[in-house]
Motif scaffolding. Structure first.
Motif, PDB file in Angstrom:
ATOM      1  N   GLY A 158     -23.647 -51.108   9.832  1.00 41.33           N
ATOM      2  CA  GLY A 158     -24.169 -49.912  11.069  1.00 41.33           C
ATOM      3  C   GLY A 158     -25.862 -49.681  10.489  1.00 41.33           C
ATOM      4  N   VAL A 159     -26.005 -49.359   9.516  1.00 44.42           N
ATOM      5  CA  VAL A 159     -27.636 -49.058   9.107  1.00 44.42           C
ATOM      6  C   VAL A 159     -28.413 -50.480   9.281  1.00 44.42           C
ATOM      7  N   VAL A 160     -27.816 -51.322   8.913  1.00 43.65           N
ATOM      8  CA  VAL A 160     -28.833 -52.556   9.084  1.00 43.65           C
ATOM      9  C   VAL A 160     -29.223 -53.213  10.173  1.00 43.65           C
ATOM     10  N   VAL A 161     -28.161 -52.949  11.096  1.00 39.54           N
ATOM     11  CA  VAL A 161     -28.069 -53.357  12.689  1.00 39.54           C
ATOM     12  C   VAL A 161     -29.017 -52.320  13.463  1.00 39.54           C
ATOM     13  N   SER A 162     -28.713 -50.996  13.048  1.00 42.74           N
ATOM     14  CA  SER A 162     -29.422 -50.089  13.828  1.00 42.74           C
ATOM     15  C   SER A 162     -30.763 -49.911  13.611  1.00 42.74           C
ATOM     16  N   THR A 163     -31.320 -50.420  12.196  1.00 41.93           N
ATOM     17  CA  THR A 163     -32.587 -50.194  11.699  1.00 41.93           C
ATOM     18  C   THR A 163     -33.287 -51.384  12.529  1.00 41.93           C
ATOM     19  N   GLY A 164     -32.635 -52.526  12.138  1.00 39.83           N
ATOM     20  CA  GLY A 164     -33.600 -53.798  12.874  1.00 39.83           C
ATOM     21  C   GLY A 164     -33.728 -53.813  14.385  1.00 39.83           C
ATOM     22  N   LEU A 218     -14.457 -51.433   2.850  1.00 43.90           N
ATOM     23  CA  LEU A 218     -14.274 -51.569   4.330  1.00 43.90           C
ATOM     24  C   LEU A 218     -15.373 -50.585   4.764  1.00 43.90           C
ATOM     25  N   VAL A 219     -15.178 -49.269   4.318  1.00 44.19           N
ATOM     26  CA  VAL A 219     -16.182 -48.348   4.849  1.00 44.19           C
ATOM     27  C   VAL A 219     -17.477 -48.211   4.337  1.00 44.19           C
ATOM     28  N   ALA A 220     -17.616 -48.957   3.011  1.00 40.34           N
ATOM     29  CA  ALA A 220     -19.003 -49.294   2.588  1.00 40.34           C
ATOM     30  C   ALA A 220     -19.562 -50.410   3.664  1.00 40.34           C
ATOM     31  N   SER A 221     -18.980 -51.517   3.843  1.00 38.71           N
ATOM     32  CA  SER A 221     -19.480 -52.715   4.417  1.00 38.71           C
ATOM     33  C   SER A 221     -19.651 -52.139   5.932  1.00 38.71           C
ATOM     34  N   TRP A 222     -18.801 -51.228   6.515  1.00 36.64           N
ATOM     35  CA  TRP A 222     -19.166 -50.703   7.981  1.00 36.64           C
ATOM     36  C   TRP A 222     -20.343 -50.096   7.977  1.00 36.64           C
ATOM     37  N   MET A 262      -9.843 -44.085  10.930  1.00 40.92           N
ATOM     38  CA  MET A 262     -10.435 -42.807  10.754  1.00 40.92           C
ATOM     39  C   MET A 262     -10.085 -42.029   9.576  1.00 40.92           C
ATOM     40  N   GLU A 263      -8.803 -42.092   8.828  1.00 40.82           N
ATOM     41  CA  GLU A 263      -8.188 -41.484   7.819  1.00 40.82           C
ATOM     42  C   GLU A 263      -8.943 -41.768   6.647  1.00 40.82           C
ATOM     43  N   VAL A 264      -9.188 -43.104   6.369  1.00 41.12           N
ATOM     44  CA  VAL A 264      -9.991 -43.728   5.352  1.00 41.12           C
ATOM     45  C   VAL A 264     -11.208 -43.096   5.519  1.00 41.12           C
ATOM     46  N   LEU A 265     -11.958 -42.904   6.447  1.00 39.73           N
ATOM     47  CA  LEU A 265     -13.149 -42.305   6.560  1.00 39.73           C
ATOM     48  C   LEU A 265     -13.177 -40.834   6.120  1.00 39.73           C
TER      49      LEU A 265
END
Length: 261
Positions: free
Chosen positions: A33-39, A25-29, A1-4
């Motif tokens: 999230g965008v790919v999984v939620s959209t699909g 790490l944050v970019a990959s996450w 959370m601190e990184v975000l």
């Protein structure tokens, strides 16, 4: 959370993280999230809105194993002989299944009620389906397979060695390459389907009947159940399991490193 929070400018230390690994790490996450939620959203919408169709034959190989008879109009006697004498076993089976002399409306009607198919030129089939087998809602219980069995040929009869033949060939080629023929064909099919729907509505209004589905295949919109949302739950459980494994591994490594010191 601190990184975000640092990436968003809301970290506890009030400065942006300079670690490249944290950024990755944050970019990959976020991408995950965008790919999984959209699909998942697209799959869920398709599951709830699109009607479920039973498996249906699309190719010649699937057709000869799925039907008991393939009807064709009287002109198909030559095609039956050609298929029967073919070196291809699939077309030989198709030739043996073909019954000649059945007109298109009768053949398509039999295809609806019996384990049969009607064979013909694609364009003529499309026009006949649009004219005679279009429901009020614009759908049709009949479909046309992906394989072309009978070619749809057309020609203009002109005198041999006519002086205007090169000009006519060039004009026809220009019309075809510009897509005007395909556009005309689509408009013609749309007009045929619209006229069929108008006729059906007029008949229903004269008979004072309500518009109802033809054969009960049209179903109301399915509601959202726990079965449709179990994907995110399973993904959450998987993420928690992976996080727990990583946490245990990190604690184990830190403990061993401390003991070594």
């Amino acid at each position: 959370m601190e990184v975000l929070g640092s990436l968003l400018g809301q970290g506890l230390y009030g400065r942006l993280s300079t670690s490249r690994s944290n950024h990755m790490l944050v970019a990959s996450w976020l991408v995950f999230g965008v790919v999984v939620s959209t699909g998942y959203r697209g799959s869920l919408i398709a599951s709830l809105t699109l009607p479920r169709q039973p498996p249906r034959p699309e190719t010649v190989e699937e057709l000869v194993t799925a039907v008991e008879r393939a009807t064709i109009e009287p002109y198909g006697i030559s095609y039956k002989g050609f298929f029967t004498e073919s070196d291809n076993l699939v077309y030989q089976d198709l030739g043996r299944l073909m019954h000649v002399g059945i007109y298109i409306t009768e053949g398509l009607t039999d295809a609806l009620t019996l384990k049969r198919a009607h064979v013909g030129g694609r364009q003529y089939l499309e026009l006949s389906v649009a004219k005679y087998f279009t429901r009020i809602d614009g759908t049709s219980p009949i479909y046309i397979g992906s394989d072309n069995i009978i070619p749809s040929t057309s020609a203009w009869p002109i005198p041999h060695d006519a002086p205007y033949k090169p000009v006519l060939d060039k004009t026809i080629m220009s019309i075809t390459e510009a897509g005007l023929y395909e556009q005309w064909r689509k408009l013609h099919l749309e007009d045929a389907g619209r006229i069929s729907r108008v006729k059906q509505r007029d008949e229903l209004s004269r008979n004072k009947q309500d518009i109802q589905p033809d054969d009960g295949q049209s179903k109301p919109t399915r509601s959202l159940t726990i079965t449709h949302v179990q994907g995110p739950l399973l993904l959450l459980v998987l993420g928690l399991a992976i996080g727990s494994v990583v946490l245990i591994a990190e604690i184990t490594i830190v403990t061993k490193y401390s003991d070594m010191k």
